[in-house]
Design a protein around this motif. Structure first.
Motif, PDB file in Angstrom:
ATOM      1  N   MET A 242     -15.223  -2.006   5.581  1.00 54.60           N
ATOM      2  CA  MET A 242     -15.448  -3.054   6.666  1.00 54.60           C
ATOM      3  C   MET A 242     -14.162  -3.257   7.551  1.00 54.60           C
ATOM      4  N   ARG A 243     -13.258  -3.425   6.669  1.00 55.35           N
ATOM      5  CA  ARG A 243     -11.807  -3.722   7.162  1.00 55.35           C
ATOM      6  C   ARG A 243     -11.369  -2.715   8.060  1.00 55.35           C
ATOM      7  N   ASP A 244     -11.618  -1.465   7.693  1.00 55.70           N
ATOM      8  CA  ASP A 244     -10.959  -0.375   8.612  1.00 55.70           C
ATOM      9  C   ASP A 244     -12.058  -0.152   9.775  1.00 55.70           C
ATOM     10  N   ASP A 245     -13.199  -0.585   9.701  1.00 57.89           N
ATOM     11  CA  ASP A 245     -14.083  -0.444  10.678  1.00 57.89           C
ATOM     12  C   ASP A 245     -14.104  -1.855  11.898  1.00 57.89           C
ATOM     13  N   VAL A 246     -13.748  -2.734  11.612  1.00 59.90           N
ATOM     14  CA  VAL A 246     -13.778  -4.178  12.448  1.00 59.90           C
ATOM     15  C   VAL A 246     -12.573  -3.891  13.516  1.00 59.90           C
ATOM     16  N   VAL A 247     -13.236  -4.144  14.639  1.00 56.22           N
ATOM     17  CA  VAL A 247     -12.053  -4.239  15.954  1.00 56.22           C
ATOM     18  C   VAL A 247     -11.937  -5.504  16.346  1.00 56.22           C
ATOM     19  N   VAL A 248     -12.917  -6.537  16.331  1.00 55.72           N
ATOM     20  CA  VAL A 248     -12.719  -8.115  16.477  1.00 55.72           C
ATOM     21  C   VAL A 248     -13.927  -8.512  15.987  1.00 55.72           C
ATOM     22  N   GLY A 249     -13.371 -10.070  15.554  1.00 53.25           N
ATOM     23  CA  GLY A 249     -14.416 -10.845  14.941  1.00 53.25           C
ATOM     24  C   GLY A 249     -14.613 -11.995  15.886  1.00 53.25           C
ATOM     25  N   GLU A 250     -15.795 -12.691  15.931  1.00 52.67           N
ATOM     26  CA  GLU A 250     -16.233 -13.828  16.788  1.00 52.67           C
ATOM     27  C   GLU A 250     -17.143 -14.958  16.192  1.00 52.67           C
ATOM     28  N   ALA A 251     -16.930 -16.153  16.224  1.00 54.54           N
ATOM     29  CA  ALA A 251     -17.714 -17.230  15.579  1.00 54.54           C
ATOM     30  C   ALA A 251     -18.603 -17.768  16.871  1.00 54.54           C
ATOM     31  N   LEU A 252     -19.896 -17.692  16.863  1.00 54.95           N
ATOM     32  CA  LEU A 252     -20.755 -18.546  17.602  1.00 54.95           C
ATOM     33  C   LEU A 252     -21.577 -19.797  16.934  1.00 54.95           C
ATOM     34  N   ILE A 253     -21.320 -20.744  17.566  1.00 54.71           N
ATOM     35  CA  ILE A 253     -22.231 -21.830  17.006  1.00 54.71           C
ATOM     36  C   ILE A 253     -23.765 -22.098  17.935  1.00 54.71           C
ATOM     37  N   LEU A 254     -24.728 -22.139  16.961  1.00 56.75           N
ATOM     38  CA  LEU A 254     -26.102 -22.211  17.686  1.00 56.75           C
ATOM     39  C   LEU A 254     -26.513 -23.505  17.089  1.00 56.75           C
ATOM     40  N   LEU A 255     -26.844 -24.217  18.327  1.00 49.21           N
ATOM     41  CA  LEU A 255     -27.720 -25.790  18.338  1.00 49.21           C
ATOM     42  C   LEU A 255     -29.150 -25.467  18.516  1.00 49.21           C
ATOM     43  N   ALA A 256     -30.036 -25.843  18.057  1.00 50.60           N
ATOM     44  CA  ALA A 256     -31.333 -25.576  18.521  1.00 50.60           C
ATOM     45  C   ALA A 256     -32.301 -26.772  18.239  1.00 50.60           C
ATOM     46  N   SER A 257     -33.152 -26.974  18.980  1.00 49.89           N
ATOM     47  CA  SER A 257     -34.264 -28.045  18.737  1.00 49.89           C
ATOM     48  C   SER A 257     -35.298 -27.590  17.653  1.00 49.89           C
ATOM     49  N   PRO A 258     -35.950 -28.450  17.179  1.00 49.02           N
ATOM     50  CA  PRO A 258     -36.908 -28.455  16.134  1.00 49.02           C
ATOM     51  C   PRO A 258     -38.148 -27.631  16.654  1.00 49.02           C
ATOM     52  N   ASN A 259     -38.365 -26.571  15.826  1.00 42.76           N
ATOM     53  CA  ASN A 259     -39.534 -25.751  15.998  1.00 42.76           C
ATOM     54  C   ASN A 259     -39.279 -24.356  17.159  1.00 42.76           C
ATOM     55  N   ARG A 260     -37.775 -24.386  17.656  1.00 45.22           N
ATOM     56  CA  ARG A 260     -37.495 -23.839  18.651  1.00 45.22           C
ATOM     57  C   ARG A 260     -37.577 -22.189  18.044  1.00 45.22           C
ATOM     58  N   ILE A 261     -38.158 -21.318  18.914  1.00 44.35           N
ATOM     59  CA  ILE A 261     -38.013 -19.892  18.598  1.00 44.35           C
ATOM     60  C   ILE A 261     -36.793 -19.113  19.179  1.00 44.35           C
ATOM     61  N   THR A 262     -36.357 -18.404  18.551  1.00 41.95           N
ATOM     62  CA  THR A 262     -35.343 -17.366  19.094  1.00 41.95           C
ATOM     63  C   THR A 262     -36.085 -15.992  19.065  1.00 41.95           C
ATOM     64  N   SER A 263     -36.045 -15.329  20.256  1.00 45.29           N
ATOM     65  CA  SER A 263     -37.150 -14.470  20.259  1.00 45.29           C
ATOM     66  C   SER A 263     -36.456 -13.172  19.637  1.00 45.29           C
ATOM     67  N   TYR A 264     -37.408 -12.011  19.300  1.00 42.57           N
ATOM     68  CA  TYR A 264     -37.339 -10.782  18.902  1.00 42.57           C
ATOM     69  C   TYR A 264     -36.357 -10.141  19.579  1.00 42.57           C
ATOM     70  N   HIS A 265     -35.163  -9.670  18.931  1.00 39.15           N
ATOM     71  CA  HIS A 265     -34.032  -8.764  19.605  1.00 39.15           C
ATOM     72  C   HIS A 265     -33.182  -8.377  18.493  1.00 39.15           C
ATOM     73  N   ILE A 266     -32.311  -7.317  19.184  1.00 40.40           N
ATOM     74  CA  ILE A 266     -31.089  -6.694  18.043  1.00 40.40           C
ATOM     75  C   ILE A 266     -29.824  -7.140  18.739  1.00 40.40           C
ATOM     76  N   ASP A 267     -28.945  -6.768  17.885  1.00 40.78           N
ATOM     77  CA  ASP A 267     -27.615  -7.189  18.392  1.00 40.78           C
ATOM     78  C   ASP A 267     -26.873  -5.828  18.113  1.00 40.78           C
ATOM     79  N   ALA A 268     -25.583  -5.670  18.755  1.00 47.13           N
ATOM     80  CA  ALA A 268     -24.764  -4.505  18.536  1.00 47.13           C
ATOM     81  C   ALA A 268     -23.561  -4.780  17.848  1.00 47.13           C
TER      82      ALA A 268
END
Length: 315
Positions: free
Chosen positions: A139-165
């Motif tokens: 992993m160390r040799d593969d990483v370009v950059v790292g990032e931290a996102l914070i997700l704040l969401a309501s009760p019973n909220r859906i995050t829809s089906y998706h993929i990430d790069a």
């Protein structure tokens, strides 16, 4: 009960007192190295809401961040598992109102590049580092950059089906959710054509197939635990009956950038009737495609250009 002091000075003091002198991740059986960017798994972590990741702390962070799309995203109103990312972006509520009323307004807020924040950044950069250290040199040799996102969401909220790069670690801090993760190597579920569209700019390229729901690995994700989601693994989320705060710890990878260029090239030539081979099927074809892509396709700057954390420059 006395109200929490959320002035910048008080928040900085809290951050200093909660600086990570402790290990933030437990990995007794070597899961991070064994499953790295191949399959999902659950792990315990040591980040606490009291480290500044409660609703007042996240609200204060939202005020500190630049108010641009590069740093903040929010969506209001009900959605389902098949919703597109732009749904709910009519911005019926301001960011401040969305955060203030998150318990009642069926919304999600995503705060980006939070590893750069002077208050919460130190513990997030420490977490970014621990993931890489546990995953090892591959992993160390593969990483370009790292990032931290914070997700704040309501009760019973859906995050829809998706993929990430990105290579992702979803870390629950407050509340709970049901997380459904599918096998990224199953191309009867996530087809090469869907991946071509995604890597060529259609972030809604992955198509939910309800008849395949039983193939998901389902996690009951609660505060104190996280789940690794490999690059390209389809997933969707339903929050529990409470406000949810989570981290999305993401890494851009050199190997994924190469694959992305191949899928983008394949999508362009498919438009002219070609039937290109998928990445990884033929090494020499991949080399030819990459050479052609560098001449024929104008490569836009990768997303996340504000990200600055790397394994070599952890602070």
């Amino acid at each position: 009960m006395q109200a929490m002091d959320t002035t910048p000075e008080a928040l900085l003091d809290r951050a200093a007192r909660s600086a990570p002198a402790r290990a933030l991740i437990a990995d007794p059986d070597g899961s991070f190295a064994r499953h790295y960017n191949r399959s999902s798994f659950m792990f315990p972590h040591g980040i606490r809401a009291g480290d500044g990741f409660d609703v007042p702390g996240v609200a204060a962070l939202a005020e500190r961040l630049p108010q641009t799309d590069e740093y903040v995203y929010w969506s209001n109103g009900p959605i389902d598992v098949t919703a597109r990312w732009e749904q709910g972006r009519a911005e019926k509520h301001s960011l401040q109102d969305t955060v203030r009323n998150i318990a009642h307004n069926n919304s999600i807020v995503i705060l980006k590049h939070t590893e750069q924040d002077p208050v919460l950044g130190p513990i997030l950069r420490a977490f970014l580092s621990e993931v890489v250290d546990l995953s090892g040199p591959r992993m160390r040799d593969d990483v370009v950059v790292g990032e931290a996102l914070i997700l704040l969401a309501s009760p019973n909220r859906i995050t829809s089906y998706h993929i990430d790069a990105e290579c992702n670690y979803l870390v629950q801090l407050v509340g709970d959710k049901t997380l459904n993760v599918f096998d990224p190597s199953d191309h009867s579920l996530i087809t090469h054509e869907e991946l071509e569209r995604f890597h060529d700019g259609d972030y809604n390229g992955a198509v939910y197939k309800p008849e395949r729901q039983e193939d998901a690995q389902t996690y009951d994700l609660r505060a104190g635990h996280g789940v690794h989601i490999p690059t390209g693994a389809p997933h969707w989320v339903r929050n529990g009956d409470n406000v949810s705060i989570a981290l999305s710890i993401n890494y851009d990878l050199r190997s994924v950038d190469r694959m992305s260029r191949l899928y983008r090239f394949n999508n362009r030539v498919r438009r002219f009737g070609a039937r290109p081979t998928a990445p990884g099927v033929s090494a020499w074809r991949d080399r030819v495609k990459l050479a052609a892509a560098s001449r024929l396709i104008r490569l836009e700057p990768p997303p996340g250009t504000a990200a600055t954390w790397t394994p070599e420059h952890r602070t």
